[in-house]
Design a protein around this motif. Sequence first.
Motif, PDB file in Angstrom:
ATOM      1  N   ARG A   1       9.681   5.467   2.575  1.00 18.43           N
ATOM      2  CA  ARG A   1      10.271   5.954   3.823  1.00 18.43           C
ATOM      3  C   ARG A   1      11.697   5.449   3.986  1.00 18.43           C
ATOM      4  O   ARG A   1      12.583   6.171   4.414  1.00 18.43           O
TER       5      ARG A   1
ATOM      6  N   ARG B   1      13.994   7.473   1.975  1.00 21.69           N
ATOM      7  CA  ARG B   1      14.217   8.832   2.480  1.00 21.69           C
ATOM      8  C   ARG B   1      15.125   8.824   3.701  1.00 21.69           C
ATOM      9  O   ARG B   1      15.623   9.841   4.124  1.00 21.69           O
TER      10      ARG B   1
ATOM     11  N   TYR C   1       0.004  13.969   2.680  1.00 18.19           N
ATOM     12  CA  TYR C   1       0.631  13.409   3.885  1.00 18.19           C
ATOM     13  C   TYR C   1      -0.082  13.974   5.086  1.00 18.19           C
ATOM     14  O   TYR C   1      -0.529  15.108   5.097  1.00 18.19           O
TER      15      TYR C   1
HETATM   16  N1  LIG Z   1       6.276  10.395   4.774  1.00 21.16           N
HETATM   17  C1  LIG Z   1       5.995  11.682   4.787  1.00 21.16           C
HETATM   18  N2  LIG Z   1       5.239  12.166   5.779  1.00 21.16           N
HETATM   19  C2  LIG Z   1       4.906  13.470   5.810  1.00 21.16           C
HETATM   20  N3  LIG Z   1       5.312  14.354   4.911  1.00 21.16           N
HETATM   21  C3  LIG Z   1       6.076  13.934   3.914  1.00 21.16           C
HETATM   22  C4  LIG Z   1       6.451  12.579   3.790  1.00 21.16           C
HETATM   23  N4  LIG Z   1       7.230  12.425   2.674  1.00 21.16           N
HETATM   24  C5  LIG Z   1       7.298  13.669   2.133  1.00 21.16           C
HETATM   25  N5  LIG Z   1       6.625  14.560   2.865  1.00 21.16           N
HETATM   26  C6  LIG Z   1       6.471  15.940   2.587  1.00 21.16           C
HETATM   27  O1  LIG Z   1       5.978  16.064   1.282  1.00 21.16           O
HETATM   28  C7  LIG Z   1       6.559  17.180   0.659  1.00 21.16           C
HETATM   29  C8  LIG Z   1       7.131  16.747  -0.671  1.00 21.16           C
HETATM   30  O2  LIG Z   1       8.238  15.919  -0.457  1.00 21.16           O
HETATM   31  P1  LIG Z   1       9.195  15.436  -1.624  1.00 21.16           P
HETATM   32  O3  LIG Z   1      10.314  14.676  -1.084  1.00 21.16           O
HETATM   33  O4  LIG Z   1       8.363  14.809  -2.685  1.00 21.16           O
HETATM   34  O5  LIG Z   1       9.696  16.843  -2.195  1.00 21.16           O
HETATM   35  P2  LIG Z   1      10.809  17.135  -3.265  1.00 21.16           P
HETATM   36  O6  LIG Z   1      10.196  17.982  -4.270  1.00 21.16           O
HETATM   37  O7  LIG Z   1      11.407  15.872  -3.733  1.00 21.16           O
HETATM   38  O8  LIG Z   1      11.862  17.932  -2.447  1.00 21.16           O
HETATM   39  P3  LIG Z   1      13.459  17.953  -2.593  1.00 21.16           P
HETATM   40  O9  LIG Z   1      13.740  18.750  -3.836  1.00 21.16           O
HETATM   41  O10 LIG Z   1      13.909  18.630  -1.375  1.00 21.16           O
HETATM   42  O11 LIG Z   1      13.895  16.541  -2.683  1.00 21.16           O
HETATM   43  C9  LIG Z   1       7.582  17.758   1.585  1.00 21.16           C
HETATM   44  O12 LIG Z   1       7.051  18.896   2.195  1.00 21.16           O
HETATM   45  C10 LIG Z   1       7.790  16.674   2.607  1.00 21.16           C
HETATM   46  O13 LIG Z   1       8.007  17.257   3.861  1.00 21.16           O
END
Ligand SMILES: Nc1ncnc2c1ncn2[C@@H]1O[C@H](COP(=O)(O)OP(=O)(O)OP(=O)(O)O)[C@@H](O)[C@H]1O
Lengths: 518, 233
Positions: free
Chosen positions: A513, A516, B13
């Motif tokens: 977190r 992010r 999540y």
């Molecule tokens: N702490 C959290 N709580 C709830 N949902 C989350 C959390 N962290 C990530 N997500 C959700 O999980 C999903 C995957 O997130 P992630 O950051 O792994 O994607 P990503 O493939 O890296 O995307 P990007 O290319 O935009 O970085 C997303 O829909 C995000 O909203």
Amino acid sequence: MYHALLTRKYLTTKIMPLLASLAVMLCTGMVIVVWSVMGGFLRHLVDSGRSLVGDVVVDWPNVGFPHYDELIRRLEARPEIEAASPAIVSYALCVLPDGRKEMVMIRGIDGASFERVTGFDRALYWKPTTEPARRDTKREDPRLNPQYAGVLNNVFEAGRTLTVPAPGGVRVPAVVPGIEVTGYSRRSPLGFYSTGFGRLSPPDAAGGERWGEVFTPKDVSLTLHCVPVDSKGNILDVVSRTFPVANEFQTGVYEVDRKTVLVEFAELQRLLKMDAAGAIDAATRPGTVGVGPDGRESFVLPNVVGVSPARATTVYVRGKGEVGNAEELKAIVTEVYTKFAVDHPDAPAAGIIGIGTWRDQNRMMIAAVEKETGLVLILFSFISVTAVFLVLAIFWSMVAEKTKDIGILRALGASRSGVAWLWIRYGLAIGVVGALGGGTLAYFVVTNINEIHEWIGQTTGTFVWDPRVYYFSEIPARFKWFDASIVVVAGVLSSGIGAFVPALRAARLDPVRALRFE
Amino acid sequence: MPLIAAANLRKTYRLGRVDVPVLRGVEISVEPGEFVAILGASGSGKSTLLHLLGALDRPDRGDPAPSIRYRDEELVGRSASTLDQYRTTQVGFVFQFYHLLPELTTLENVLLGAMIAQGRLRFTASRAEHVRHATNLLERVGLGHRLRHRPTELSGGERQRAALARALMNAPPLVLADEPTGNLDRVTGAKILDLFSEMHRQGQTIVVVTHDEATAERAQRVLRLVDGQMVKA
Ligand SMILES: Nc1ncnc2c1ncn2[C@@H]1O[C@H](COP(=O)(O)OP(=O)(O)OP(=O)(O)O)[C@@H](O)[C@H]1O
Ligand SMILES: [Mg+2]
């Protein structure tokens, strides 16, 4: 290692930690200043209370005890004891020059030995001096005026001997009241006493001394009405006597300076019928009418059967320099008195006579000020808890601001405890900077408190510390390194405690977190 | 034996009352010296997967049990200190937003990894050596003239180079990069990718997650993350 680096960087690049340090600095500084002032105040009071008492006091009130001169000889024979001095403590109705009548404590003292035991000379107010009171910048204190040096020296001598010169070259017994007793000596806002009336003028052309224009007791005399008590404790008829005033004394304890009159010892002893006298056989009932062997009636004459020795109510004792502890001295005096009482059955037994240290004598006053100091310190420490919360609040927001950094550190392998320690360490660093700053600030304030007070008074027009109210013309603050270091350490610890909760928060942060967090 | 091999990685999540499954049993295996790219749309869970592989996060428990084997060691269920140790010594992270500490200079940011890994005494004892190593790395990524600059005084490309140098500081067997060019223009991004390729040539194992096909092209092998599962490209 990264802790040290980051602590340093966070400290030097951010305004928040500076504010936190400032808060810690002000809090520690404030507590140290308050402690120093209260401590100085207490010390001053204690010193003042000690000034006319010596180290240890032997006391058998009102009636007094005989052979006190022998007790003094025995006491002074001890290597631990510097000097001892007899005194008579009693009460009198004192008629003041303006007709007021006040109950006062009268203390018969023997000037020379009393000086050796209590430093009596220091308490005498009217004497030449060269050091002006702090606020007396124009040197208005009459005692500073070299023109009066001769007069003041005579007055000083009068005070020391409790006698004043009389026509015919003799000296007559006199009294030395506390400086507040007569009400003629007024304390000026500048911190010295001056006569309430009359103007300063040089000695008259004939060289006659005009005491009253230099110091209050010009031709002033006090009349004392007192009640003698005989050796059995019976109250005798009231006796009265008028004494000239020789000088005035100041201890700095208002109650003492307001309600005490010192009298020449031998004179008071005579007045109170405590001097040596013929002892009479009470069985003969002198003064009644009896029938003589020749059958005629006549007054029964006293049948003198011996000598009733002179009495004193009190003996003041002063230890030699090495006997720093008044309690030790008290034990020695008790030991001497015990032997003395065995040899003199007419003296009060060792178990019942009062033997106390100067501290015991001033117990009430010292306890009161000590309690006050404690109370004020506790109050200010409570206020200082604010500092803890301030650090907590500031750290809380800094942790929020540094969330990303925490995530990065965790990604680089820093452990939770490592991150927590980073923040606690940071808090301690802020505490160290703040508390040391506060200590420095306090040192500066305490050592210059009178100048600062003066400056505030001059710019705002109000003097917080009015020498007319308080007894000392200066604020008696003393910077104590030991006390100050306690406060500094407490300040550092408080900051650590303040940082603790935010540190836990930082440690519990989910690194993902945190990363992010944009 | 693969350097890192994961199986049954699930991550869900919870948003209010809704469960959002992001990873639904991902399987992946990376051989030593490989340069693997994982392609996926935004929100497909690439970062989530990378965080699991780097032990920054833990996979959901369940049946079949998740597993992340690094060399022959299972990481799932290990103590926090073991995982801290793993991140310090075995993994180097590179992020999309560089994630340099703003108060530290470029050199200090790179040294940070060594400081964490070594502890105070050992770091201080060989400080000069570490500084030399960090300087070398920064020179290798073309930042030899920016040692004392703060991140805010660097361009995006320069920041990412610094981040790359930091990731390599402890000579980790595994580099995990999350969209390393996502924030850079094409030319600058290409230069960063050149550095990855060079590292790969020198034997560095690299896993890059990206949604950018051009980035993926640099890799030896490309995998796709679709609907929470790994698909061969
Ligand atoms: N702490 C959290 N709580 C709830 N949902 C989350 C959390 N962290 C990530 N997500 C959700 O999980 C999903 C995957 O997130 P992630 O950051 O792994 O994607 P990503 O493939 O890296 O995307 P990007 O290319 O935009 O970085 C997303 O829909 C995000 O909203
Ligand atoms: Mg992502």
